[in-house]
Scaffold this active site. Structure first.
Site, PDB file in Angstrom:
ATOM      1  N   ALA A  81       8.068   2.903  -3.929  1.00  0.00           N
ATOM      2  CA  ALA A  81       6.713   2.602  -3.482  1.00  0.00           C
ATOM      3  C   ALA A  81       6.157   3.763  -2.673  1.00  0.00           C
ATOM      4  CB  ALA A  81       6.705   1.319  -2.652  1.00  0.00           C
ATOM      5  N   ASP A  82       4.822   3.906  -2.694  1.00  0.00           N
ATOM      6  CA  ASP A  82       4.198   5.065  -2.037  1.00  0.00           C
ATOM      7  C   ASP A  82       4.453   5.116  -0.540  1.00  0.00           C
ATOM      8  OD1 ASP A  82       2.641   2.923  -1.361  1.00  0.00           O
ATOM      9  OD2 ASP A  82       0.802   3.669  -2.297  1.00  0.00           O
ATOM     10  N   ARG A  83       4.826   3.996   0.061  1.00  0.00           N
ATOM     11  CA  ARG A  83       5.106   4.017   1.506  1.00  0.00           C
ATOM     12  C   ARG A  83       6.464   4.630   1.821  1.00  0.00           C
ATOM     13  NH1 ARG A  83       5.434  -1.168  -0.341  1.00  0.00           N
ATOM     14  NH2 ARG A  83       7.405  -2.285  -0.083  1.00  0.00           N
ATOM     15  N   TYR A  84       7.294   4.828   0.767  1.00  0.00           N
ATOM     16  CA  TYR A  84       8.627   5.402   0.972  1.00  0.00           C
ATOM     17  C   TYR A  84       8.719   6.870   0.551  1.00  0.00           C
ATOM     18  CZ  TYR A  84       9.977   0.476   1.342  1.00  0.00           C
ATOM     19  OH  TYR A  84      10.068  -0.832   1.712  1.00  0.00           O
ATOM     20  N   THR A  85       7.706   7.390  -0.111  1.00  0.00           N
ATOM     21  CA  THR A  85       7.770   8.756  -0.614  1.00  0.00           C
ATOM     22  C   THR A  85       6.834   9.672   0.173  1.00  0.00           C
ATOM     23  OG1 THR A  85       6.059   8.271  -2.266  1.00  0.00           O
ATOM     24  CG2 THR A  85       8.357   7.994  -2.943  1.00  0.00           C
TER      25      THR A  85
END
Length: 553
Positions: A81-85
């Site tokens: 998910a974009d919150r982890y990358t």
């Protein structure tokens, strides 16, 4: 620039956020949020998927985004998910964005009119060919494979120097597509057709070798797969072929891929023939895949199908426009700087009177008017000493020069600073002469383009990954038939039968006889011979006709 709208907006937003290659990475959701808020008012998933693809080394020949975190793999599993990358621009991406602040391209308002965005990027490299493109629009499709940057840049330099260069000469430089997943391309005819007319088809194959283990056991080891092939599905397909008994010489399949590279091991049974099994895998799996090239791009707001030479020439036209606009912008800035430096020197020649005028003026606006009037030769109501300035009608003293003098710091009044101003003025005038010569000469302008292309090749060029072989990758039926001896029997009545020699068993004491061919009561076997299943047999009939029949048929 070879980019779709969402990709262009992502790169432009990241540049505006300061995510240069030598800086920090930033959370993916922050980047996606800025792109959506300012330029691309669509769903966050569409923006994030586009961002992820720009960072995938197996999808992009030269990734434009450096990703930190999980950005998918050739197995086709979804990214984190974009919150982890996190992400930032790569060095190659900066070659697309260079000179964007020098009026090189047209800017337009965004969807709400609060921001501006570029219509197109300046693009120092032909990204459309280097990274390729794939998409479907209204009744039209494009499928441009990636190419090697060094080869494309060399071809571009050749066409810049000699626009009449023919395709045959260009193809001596550009061998063909160069995929990020490497692999092997079989046949050049499809590549030549695509480069000439805009459409062509060629065959891609996985790179596989044969290794021996456990003394007499062999295995097929796959280290490269065709472009855009899902590795996990490929392994599943091979396993399915074994379960369906389409390929029965395989004993085990293992995926030993790691961060050092790809490695799929297909173990064979003791009696398995590696080349035969490999041909069967090429035939029934995506280890062999066709690629249909469609060189279609938007030229002057219209879709156009073109060959390789035409595509490169359109990029050259774009670079000519960019370099001309950039040079005109730099010329304007240099002339502005020359004007201010001349004002500095003029003021320093009459430094005492300038200081007196500034001190005697009531405010900044009055000091500005008095300076302009003084250097214009007009009389002002201030007691001055020393020589009066000479009026030059061709270069009048302006308010811009007066403002620059009023902002001049005291340390710039020293002798050393005066020398620095003089040297800077000399260098600025040299730049002005250089810019004017470039704008006045098409040859010099193209020389600038060539120099920048050579810099790009030196910085980002690399070796070709995909191997191109001349022969076509066609698999015939006989390639799938094991080359083992067979017994062909012909009866007196004209009946024929083919039986593998391996099905016969040696007769021993107490053994059981295996019948090679059953005949009718009044018939018997007249002829028996051994041969390979690949050759042909000529059969003659009573009326004298001859027929050709494959042994394996």
């Amino acid at each position: 620039d070879g980019l779709k709208t969402v990709h262009r907006r992502i790169l432009y937003t990241m540049q505006q956020m300061g995510l240069a290659p030598n800086t920090f990475t930033l959370k993916g959701d922050r980047i996606v949020g800025d792109v959506m808020c300012k330029y691309h008012p669509h769903g966050n998933l569409a923006v994030y998927d586009a961002l992820v693809r720009l960072a995938q080394p197996f999808a992009m020949r030269y990734p434009l985004v450096y990703g930190q975190g999980y950005f998918c793999s050739v197995d086709g599993d979804p990214p984190a998910a974009d919150r982890y990358t996190e992400a930032k621009l790569t060095r190659v991406a900066t070659a697309l964005l260079d000179d964007l602040d020098k009026d090189t391209v047209d800017m337009r308002p965004n969807y709400d009119g609060n921001e501006i965005e570029p219509d197109i990027l300046p693009a120092r490299i032909p990204n459309l060919l280097v990274n390729g493109s794939d998409g479907i629009a209204v009744g039209m499709a494009t499928k441009i494979p990636p190419h090697n940057l060094t080869e494309i840049v060399d071809a571009t330099i050749t066409l810049v120097n000699n626009p009449d260069t023919q395709l045959a000469e260009i193809m001596k430089v550009v061998k063909g597509p160069d995929f990020p997943t490497a692999g092997i391309i079989h046949g050049r005819s499809g590549i030549t057709a695509a480069y000439e007319h805009g459409r062509g088809r060629f065959m891609m194959r996985a790179k596989a070798g044969i290794e021996t283990f456990n003394k007499d056991r062999k295995a097929i080891v796959i280290t490269e797969i065709p472009y855009q092939v899902n590795k996990a599905r490929l392994v599943e397909r091979i396993a399915q072929l074994v379960n369906d008994k389409i390929v029965d010489a395989i004993s085990d399949i293992r995926d030993e891929s790691d961060r050092d590279g790809m490695r799929i091991v297909v173990e064979l049974k003791r009696d398995g023939e590696p080349q035969l099994v490999l041909n069967q895998l090429f035939k029934h799996t995506q280890m062999q895949e066709s690629f249909s090239m469609i060189l279609l791009a938007v030229v002057n707001n219209q879709p156009k199908e073109m060959g390789l030479v035409q595509a490169i020439k359109h990029f050259i036209d774009h670079r000519v426009d960019v370099v001309r606009r950039r040079t005109a912008y730099l010329l304007s800035k240099a002339k502005d700087r020359e004007h201010i430096l001349e004002g500095y020197l003029t003021a320093l020649d009459h430094l005492d009177n300038v200081i007196t005028i500034i001190r005697a003026s009531a405010n900044r606006a009055e000091a500005r008017e008095n300076l302009v009037a003084y250097f214009a030769g007009k009389k002002i109501d201030i007691n001055l000493t020393g020589k009066s300035p000479k009026r030059d009608p061709e270069k009048p003293f302006t308010g811009i020069q007066a403002d620059a003098i009023l902002e001049l710091q005291l340390h710039r009044l020293t002798k050393l600073s005066i020398d620095e101003i003089t040297k800077e003025l000399t260098v600025t005038r040299e730049h002005i002469a250089d810019y004017e010569s470039i704008l006045g000469s098409e040859k010099k302008l193209r020389a600038v383009i060539v120099r920048e292309l050579e810099e790009v090749k030196k910085l980002y060029g690399d070796e070709r990954r995909t191997v191109i072989e001349d022969e076509a990758a066609e698999i015939h039926l006989e390639d799938l038939i094991a080359d083992e001896q067979v017994a062909v029997t012909v009866s007196h009545g004209g009946y024929m039968k083919r039986t593998p020699v391996s099905t016969y068993r040696m007769q021993r004491r107490g053994g059981t006889v295996r019948t090679g061919m059953k005949t009718r009561d009044d018939d018997f076997v007249a002829h028996l011979f051994l041969d390979s299943p690949h050759p042909s047999i000529l059969i003659f009939t009573n009326p004298g006709r001859a027929y050709c029949l494959q042994v394996y048929a």
